[in-house]
Every structure is written in structure tokens, then in C-alpha cells.
Design a protein around this motif. Structure first.
Motif, PDB file in Angstrom:
ATOM      1  N   ALA A 130       0.980  -1.173   0.218  1.00 27.17           N
ATOM      2  CA  ALA A 130      -0.071  -0.047  -0.197  1.00 27.17           C
ATOM      3  C   ALA A 130       0.863   1.275  -0.063  1.00 27.17           C
ATOM      4  O   ALA A 130       1.985   1.117   0.276  1.00 27.17           O
ATOM      5  N   THR A 160      -0.833  -3.947  -5.754  1.00 26.36           N
ATOM      6  CA  THR A 160      -1.515  -3.003  -5.166  1.00 26.36           C
ATOM      7  C   THR A 160      -2.992  -3.004  -5.450  1.00 26.36           C
ATOM      8  O   THR A 160      -3.659  -3.795  -6.351  1.00 26.36           O
ATOM      9  N   TRP A 195      -5.658   0.922  -1.583  1.00 24.85           N
ATOM     10  CA  TRP A 195      -4.416   0.908  -0.685  1.00 24.85           C
ATOM     11  C   TRP A 195      -3.727   2.246  -1.275  1.00 24.85           C
ATOM     12  O   TRP A 195      -2.339   2.083  -0.823  1.00 24.85           O
ATOM     13  N   LEU A 254      -6.470   0.965   6.563  1.00 25.18           N
ATOM     14  CA  LEU A 254      -5.944  -0.157   6.082  1.00 25.18           C
ATOM     15  C   LEU A 254      -6.261  -1.428   6.875  1.00 25.18           C
ATOM     16  O   LEU A 254      -6.568  -2.589   6.469  1.00 25.18           O
ATOM     17  N   ILE A 283       3.679  -1.483   3.702  1.00 29.49           N
ATOM     18  CA  ILE A 283       3.195  -0.143   3.641  1.00 29.49           C
ATOM     19  C   ILE A 283       4.059   0.963   3.203  1.00 29.49           C
ATOM     20  O   ILE A 283       5.163   1.116   4.194  1.00 29.49           O
TER      21      ILE A 283
END
Lengths: 375, 375
Positions: free
Chosen positions: B188, B217, B221, B239, B249
DNA sequence: CTGAAAGCGCTAACAC
DNA sequence: GTGTTAGCGCTTTCAG
């Protein structure tokens, strides 16, 4: 767009275009003296058409006033000073002035050079947090003799300039009373070597209030190094390796406290269960570290505002200087055990304790004591 | 000591005392032109005795050169910009120049005002990190037409000024290749809204390299808010609350990453076991948080040095501007799983990966590509 | 190598 | 209200 850098347009060209004298243009543009509406319109139009931008240097030379202020700090990057710089910049911006920022890098010679330059640049005033309690004295003194100067946070020995900061004694009272209420009966103190006033006052306050509250201290629990995370870590490790841990570690700034927290974590010392830790300054990361740090918060915007105000007040100064000690407050977070009374205040919410009125005649027992000798 | 503020001493007084002309004093003190040893001695002595300090304003007016540089940043307090300010201040200090520091507070109008003031103050140059990719354009453009100006880190659309920063595409390559090597197969991205160039380039780089490496992805995200801890926390919570967590992330700056780390901790998500987290900028606190943050480090001192150099180079500029994209490096810490190859590199030591040579013709695939059109 | 003098761009007296 | 003029403190031709 414009590939070539054109010669700056002057007031004379605007005057010619508007069909008036330069004096009139000056008056119209500055708004200092009355000008007929018709002429103002013509001048404004001419200025706009020519892209007149003004020349503050020429104006400054003539008016002997630059609308600039110099600020000198020991380290721009120290988050506490960064905040102070920000507050001062904002306060000056509100007055239409601009800020020369100088980093003395903890070096007395660099600092002296900055002060000389600023004086030569005819700044209207200087705001300085001197890097050394005695080493900075000559330069600060010499500069203050020529230009309005106010010391921020720290001040050097032997001078008589304006100063504004926080009441370090009152801060230490807040910290120690809080720790005491939270059950601590002994405490260590980690700080920088005593090269400046506030460092000295914090230690003095620590000692006095610890004694008053009957909290035990030891000589080898007073650790003096520098204001840095690394020193805080090393000093705390020394404590941990020593014989017996205090109930609390009081740190003279947040960087040191962050280092101490890390040392505790690395060595399996639980905070606040095994040892409570406090900081000083309330930098942004104090709220973000784990556990979040209980710390002394300084009213930075007010400190900046007072400093800027004093700069102007100083213009008509006599022999006496203003010393303004503002009230600190304590921000209680997770690195200390909550006091019984505030235990219900909620999980993650910061609890704020403000220094109250003076409780004794000792100048630093009560906070917010403003011993200003000038309005 | 000196209670009264004395009138500043001028070159004329020094000249009188030394028994020479003002021209000679100027030459002796500035060292610009040769002066006999005897006279130099007399002038120096006279200057010292009178406490002559000079008047940079008068000098500046005459020479039309102030030896000052203005710097405008979106937020002084953002640690990345603080570092940049520090680096620029140091670079300027080495040249004997001083810095006007201006905080635009993310406000295009405030920024435009600062640019106008700086221009009027006749600064020799301006270093700016514009606060908005399009909103800042008119002011930047107008200012650059009159004064040497270089943009730092970010740059606005539609102008042709010098720029120096880091190769954002290369940074994203470093980050994603590292994450991929560490086993991440989906990621993300948390960033600010796309109001400036580097934010856009970081997202573009993220998308391209994620795709190239076959890392999954999703549209939800990609979270765009602002550069702050609070936004990072909120976004990461979104998330965590959503369906399925990515393996990694990627955050567009360290503040966001710190917020994300906090959200993970608060919700029992283990970093890097459950999710890996990366930042960008390598602010001081990135090394101190828990777990310490893997992040992209920008060569701040070199960025500052290049910016200052360009300011002077720009004096003889033609129509073309220099765009200097320096090589970023990746500092690997505990918020990501170590790649198999570097797994033996030691427990707490930071591992540093530097962007290498260009690997493709895409301008931002290879780092340290300096497309300077000027020496 | 040194001095005399002009003038950078602006504002503040001082007239009108 | 507006114009004229002097001059802020310094550097720099231009002469010598």
C-alpha cells in the motif's frame, strides 16, 4: 519566461511615468503621508505597469531601520530551538519583519561572528539563546551595548540584558511533585554539563525539590553530559549498570529522555513500572515515543511574543533589564505512573498540570513570576 | 555596562582619526585594493579604538549586493525542512552570507508575500521549496524573472528555474526492490494529496516499480492526505480495518510512517512480521522509534551545496535551467525484514543501500542523474 | 598607492 | 498636498 534579468525599476521611473516627484511616489506608496486620491491612483498604476518592486536596502539606509531581526541559536536542529525559531518567525511575520537565522553550532567563536555580522547588517534587534554561560558573555555584552538584544531560554552570566524564558525552578517543582505523587521516593537527574543558566537552574531546582519532598538522590545519580539522545542513552545505561535503580529518572531535556527510554527498553527495564522517566521541552516526538513521555511544556509562542515585544520596548531602555519567567506546565503521559487523583483521566489523553501561583518567597518556587522592570 | 546606546561610528570618523581619506579606509578594511602597510596599521588601530563595526546596508546599496539569501519552506517545523534549512545555513555561513528564513505555512499567499519581501530586500538569491505545485507557480515565476532562484526538493509546474533534489523514481525503486527481496508481494502507499511534484513522482515511482516487480496493489491501498503523523495513523487504521492487509506499507515521508507504526502498534499488528513499513527522508527520529524505520535518505548537505552553487552560477544564466537529481540511499532498519543477503549484517546497525547507475533509459530509473545544462 | 567626488535608491525636512 | 533638495554610509571611478 524572461530570459534576461532586467535592471531594477526605481522610484524615479515611477515618478516620471506618473508625472509627479519622487517624494510623492514615496509618500503614495508607503502611505506615510496623505496624498490626493487622483495622484495615488496614477502612482499605483505607474508602479504596477513598470513592475516596481521597491528597494528595502535604500529605504533602510535612509530610515536607519531595517525591519529585520537576527536570531542566534546553539543548534537549529534541536527540536526545541526549531520550535522557538518557528514561533519567532511567525511573530515577526505578523509585524512585517524578517528573520536572519544563525546557527552558532554550540561554538562561541561562531556565535560571536554571527553577532558581529548581524550588528553590521543593522538589524533592529537580536534574539539569542547563548551557547555558553560564560564563554558567550563578551560577545553578548558588546552586542547588547549597541543593539536591542534579548536572551531566550538561557542567559549568560554577568550581563544585564532582557531575558525571557520559563521558570526552571517551578518546572522542577511540577516534575518532582508529580513523581512524588506517583509514588517515586528516589530520583536520578540526567542533564548537560553546567555551561548555561537554565541547565544550572534545572539542577538546582531538582536538588531543592527532591530534598523538600524527601526523595532520595545520590551523587552518582547526577549525570552531566550534553543535550543529546546518545548521552541520555549512555547515562541511563550507567544508572542501570550501577547498584540500585532510582524510582525515577528526571531528564533536563526531551532528547536525553528519549535516549533514557531507549536504554530502558534495550535493557528490559519497564517504564514506568520499574522506573519513571520525565523530559523537558515537550518536543513533538515526546508524544510519539513509546511510552509517550511525561514532560515540561514551555509556552513557546508566548516566549517568542514577549521576546519580540521586548526588542521594541528596549528602544527607550534605561539601565535596568526585564527578566520574564513564564509559567511552565507539565504534560503527563505514559512514562510516569499517573497520580491517584488523575488516574481516571483516560487512557491516551494527555493530562496537563499548570504551575500555579508562587507558594514561597523563593523566586523560582512559584511560576509565572514576571520581574519586569519595564512596561 | 554602557547604559546609553551610542551613535554608530562611521568610516568617516575612522578616516579622521587615522588621518586618511574615507576611500583609503574602505580599501584598507575591505582589503579589496592594495594599501601601504603603514596606513593599514593606522586604519586598523583607529577602527579598533573607535569600535568601528561597519554598515552592511550602506555597503549593499553601493555594491548592489547584499550577501544574503532568502529561503522559503512550507513548514520550518517539519524535520526534513529543518534539516535542509540547517544545511543551507551552514553552506551560506561558509561563504560569509546570511540567511533570511521564511515559513510559508503551506499557504500560497503567505509564500507570495515572502517572495515579494525578499525581492525588495535585494537578496542575492532565493532557495524555495514551493508549497503548491500549481498555486505557487505565478509567484515563483515572477520572482525568478528578477532574482536567481532555485527550487529545492519540490518544484512547481510550468516554470523553468533551477531545481535540485533527489531522484524520487530511484528512491521508489530502492524501496520496492528491498521490500520485494524481503518477501513482500503486495504493498500500500500512504502519501499527501498530489499538490506538488515530488509527491507525484513518488507515487508514479511506486506504481511503476510495484508493477515491474509484480507486487500487488489496489486502488484503496493508495491513500492520499497530508504529510503528518496523524494522517499516517488514520490512513494505516483504514488499511487495518479494511479487507486484507498488504505485505508492506510504503509511506511518502517519515512522519506518515511514524503514524503508521503507531497505528500498527495500537492495533496489535506486528512490524515487520505482519506488515513491513518504510518511510522517506530519514529524519532523526526515524532511528529512534520502535521499530526503527527503514527509510530513504536524502543527501541533504549536497542538496544544499548544489542549491547554493546554482544561485551563483545562475548569474550568467541563459534560457535553460539546471535540474539536478541526486542519488538517494536506503537506510535499512527494523521496520522491514532484512533481505536474505544482508541478514547477517548485524542486529542494530543500519544497513545502507545506495542507488546505483541508471539501468534503463527512463529518466527516473537510475539515480544520480544530473541533467545540468550549465556548469 | 592615495584623495576627491559622485552617487547607489530612498525618505525627511523644508518650502511653497 | 506636492516639489525640491540634502544626505543616510559606503564604494568606486577618476585623477594625480
Amino acid at each position: 519566461m524572461e530570459g534576461t534579468r532586467v535592471h531594477r525599476v526605481t522610484i524615479a521611473q515611477v515618478a516620471a511615468r506618473a508625472g509627479v516627484s519622487t517624494a510623492t511616489v514615496s509618500r503614495a506608496l508607503s502611505g506615510n503621508r496623505p496624498v490626493s486620491a487622483e495622484i495615488r491612483r496614477r502612482v499605483d498604476a505607474a508602479a504596477r505597469e513598470l513592475g516596481y518592486a521597491g528597494n528595502t536596502i535604500a529605504s533602510a539606509l535612509r530610515r536607519s531601520r531595517t525591519d529585520t531581526v537576527g536570531m542566534v541559536v546553539p543548534s537549529i536542529r534541536n527540536p526545541f530551538f526549531t520550535s522557538l525559531v518557528e514561533s519567532v518567525e511567525h511573530a515577526l511575520h505578523d509585524q512585517g519583519r524578517q528573520l536572519f537565522l544563525c546557527d552558532s553550532r554550540q561554538d562561541v567563536a561562531v556565535e560571536a561572528g554571527h553577532l558581529r555580522s548581524l550588528a553590521a547588517r543593522q538589524v533592529d534587534g537580536i534574539i539569542i539563546s547563548p551557547c555558553h554561560g560564560s564563554g558567550s558573555t563578551p560577545a553578548v555584552e558588546a552586542t547588547a551595548a549597541a543593539i536591542p538584544l534579548v536572551q531566550l531560554d538561557r542567559h549568560v552570566a554577568g550581563t544585564n540584558t532582557d531575558w525571557v524564558g520559563v521558570d526552571d525552578g517551578a518546572s522542577m517543582r511540577l516534575v518532582l511533585e508529580h513523581l512524588h505523587a506517583a509514588g517515586a521516593r528516589s530520583a536520578a537527574f540526567i542533564s548537560s554539563t553546567l555551561t548555561n543558566s537554565s541547565t544550572e537552574l534545572r539542577l538546582a531546582g531538582f536538588r531543592r525539590h527532591a530534598e523538600r519532598l524527601g526523595m532520595g538522590t545520590r551523587d552518582d545519580w547526577i549525570l552531566l553530559g550534553e543535550y543529546s539522545v546518545e548521552w541520555g542513552r549512555r547515562a541511563a545505561e550507567t544508572l542501570i549498570a550501577g547498584s540500585g535503580l532510582p524510582d525515577a529518572i528526571v531528564c533536563a531535556d526531551d532528547l536525553i529522555a528519549l535516549g533514557a527510554l531507549r536504554a530502558c527498553r534495550d535493557h528490559g527495564v519497564a517504564v514506568p513500572a520499574d522506573v519513571q522517566v520525565t523530559g523537558y521541552d515537550d518536543i513533538d516526538f515526546a508524544a510519539l515515543c513509546e511510552p509517550a513521555l511525561t514532560t515540561v511544556s514551555q509556552p513557546r509562542d508566548r516566549i517568542a511574543a514577549e521576546a519580540v515585544r521586548l526588542l521594541d520596548a528596549a528602544a527607550g531602555a534605561g539601565a535596568t533589564a526585564a527578566h520574564i519567567a513564564l509559567a511552565p506546565s507539565l504534560v503527563v503521559r505514559q512514562s510516569t505512573a499517573p497520580a491517584p487523583a488523575t488516574a481516571t483521566a483516560g487512557a491516551r489523553l494527555d493530562v496537563r498540570v499548570r504551575a500555579g501561583q508562587p507558594r514561597s518567597s523563593r523566586s523560582d518556587e512559584g511560576a509565572h513570576q514576571e520581574s519586569s522592570s519595564r512596561p
